[in-house]
Scaffold this motif. Structure first.
Motif, PDB file in Angstrom:
ATOM      1  N   MET A   1     -42.528 -26.961  22.652  1.00 60.04           N
ATOM      2  CA  MET A   1     -41.694 -26.084  21.854  1.00 60.04           C
ATOM      3  C   MET A   1     -40.700 -26.941  21.062  1.00 60.04           C
ATOM      4  SD  MET A   1     -38.816 -23.232  22.895  1.00 60.04           S
ATOM      5  CE  MET A   1     -39.888 -22.318  23.939  1.00 60.04           C
ATOM      6  N   VAL A   2     -40.632 -26.663  19.787  1.00 62.91           N
ATOM      7  CA  VAL A   2     -39.724 -27.376  18.892  1.00 62.91           C
ATOM      8  C   VAL A   2     -38.510 -26.493  18.630  1.00 62.91           C
ATOM      9  CG1 VAL A   2     -39.489 -28.378  16.587  1.00 62.91           C
ATOM     10  CG2 VAL A   2     -41.633 -28.624  17.825  1.00 62.91           C
ATOM     11  N   LEU A  24     -45.421 -19.281  16.398  1.00 68.54           N
ATOM     12  CA  LEU A  24     -46.007 -20.605  16.594  1.00 68.54           C
ATOM     13  C   LEU A  24     -45.548 -21.258  17.900  1.00 68.54           C
ATOM     14  CD1 LEU A  24     -45.699 -21.943  12.935  1.00 68.54           C
ATOM     15  CD2 LEU A  24     -47.833 -21.390  14.148  1.00 68.54           C
ATOM     16  N   GLY A  25     -44.662 -20.563  18.631  1.00 69.64           N
ATOM     17  CA  GLY A  25     -44.220 -21.070  19.923  1.00 69.64           C
ATOM     18  C   GLY A  25     -42.970 -21.931  19.870  1.00 69.64           C
ATOM     19  N   ALA A  50     -35.389 -29.356  11.099  1.00 67.14           N
ATOM     20  CA  ALA A  50     -34.732 -28.324  10.294  1.00 67.14           C
ATOM     21  C   ALA A  50     -35.591 -27.970   9.093  1.00 67.14           C
ATOM     22  CB  ALA A  50     -33.357 -28.803   9.827  1.00 67.14           C
ATOM     23  N   ILE A  51     -35.463 -26.718   8.675  1.00 61.91           N
ATOM     24  CA  ILE A  51     -36.088 -26.227   7.450  1.00 61.91           C
ATOM     25  C   ILE A  51     -34.951 -25.805   6.540  1.00 61.91           C
ATOM     26  CG2 ILE A  51     -37.592 -24.484   6.433  1.00 61.91           C
ATOM     27  CD1 ILE A  51     -38.886 -24.225   9.255  1.00 61.91           C
ATOM     28  N   LEU A  52     -34.895 -26.424   5.352  1.00 63.71           N
ATOM     29  CA  LEU A  52     -33.793 -26.184   4.425  1.00 63.71           C
ATOM     30  C   LEU A  52     -34.279 -25.572   3.125  1.00 63.71           C
ATOM     31  CD1 LEU A  52     -31.953 -29.645   4.658  1.00 63.71           C
ATOM     32  CD2 LEU A  52     -31.592 -27.614   6.087  1.00 63.71           C
ATOM     33  N   CYS A 108     -46.709 -28.743   8.844  1.00 64.03           N
ATOM     34  CA  CYS A 108     -45.526 -29.478   8.412  1.00 64.03           C
ATOM     35  C   CYS A 108     -44.656 -29.868   9.620  1.00 64.03           C
ATOM     36  CB  CYS A 108     -44.734 -28.630   7.429  1.00 64.03           C
ATOM     37  SG  CYS A 108     -43.326 -29.491   6.743  1.00 64.03           S
ATOM     38  N   LEU A 109     -44.455 -28.938  10.540  1.00 58.68           N
ATOM     39  CA  LEU A 109     -43.643 -29.236  11.721  1.00 58.68           C
ATOM     40  C   LEU A 109     -44.303 -30.315  12.584  1.00 58.68           C
ATOM     41  CD1 LEU A 109     -42.390 -25.700  12.749  1.00 58.68           C
ATOM     42  CD2 LEU A 109     -41.117 -27.500  11.566  1.00 58.68           C
TER      43      LEU A 109
END
Length: 114
Positions: A1-2, A24-25, A50-52, A108-109
């Motif tokens: 898990m992220v 996606l968990g 992070a997603i910006l 991407c993650l």
């Protein structure tokens, strides 16, 4: 898990991305819809990535990216403007072109986490 910091000024889009992350968990460790909240969370939150959103109303998320870079936290820009929308000093960073699907977000993650 992220554990993910999500910075997006459009509430509906933020909710949609947060739902994708959970599906996606992953864990949404913090959400911000403006520059100041994003800076606060980027400075202190316990996060993996992070997603910006590039544009936060009249502001740019570049200052948030600066904080994350200092903390060695990987991040991706989400933009509807393509690569040209990413701040010049961060053009080498990955970008997600909005709208994106959960599969693109997942890839991407995974790439961010190495």
């Amino acid at each position: 898990m992220v554990s993910v910091l999500l910075v997006e000024d459009e509430a509906l889009i933020r909710l949609m991305i947060a739902d994708m992350l959970v599906e996606l968990g992953h864990k949404v460790a913090g959400e911000a819809g403006d520059l100041q909240t994003g800076l606060t969370l980027a400075s202190a939150a316990v996060i993996d990535v992070a997603i910006l959103d590039v544009r936060l109303g009249p502001d740019s998320s570049e200052a948030i990216a600066d904080v994350l870079r200092t903390r060695n936290i990987p991040f991706v820009f989400a933009t509807g403007y393509g690569a040209d929308g990413v701040p010049a000093s961060y053009r080498e960073r990955p970008a997600l072109c909005k709208p994106f699907q959960a599969e693109e977000l997942d890839r991407c993650l995974r790439a961010l986490r190495g």
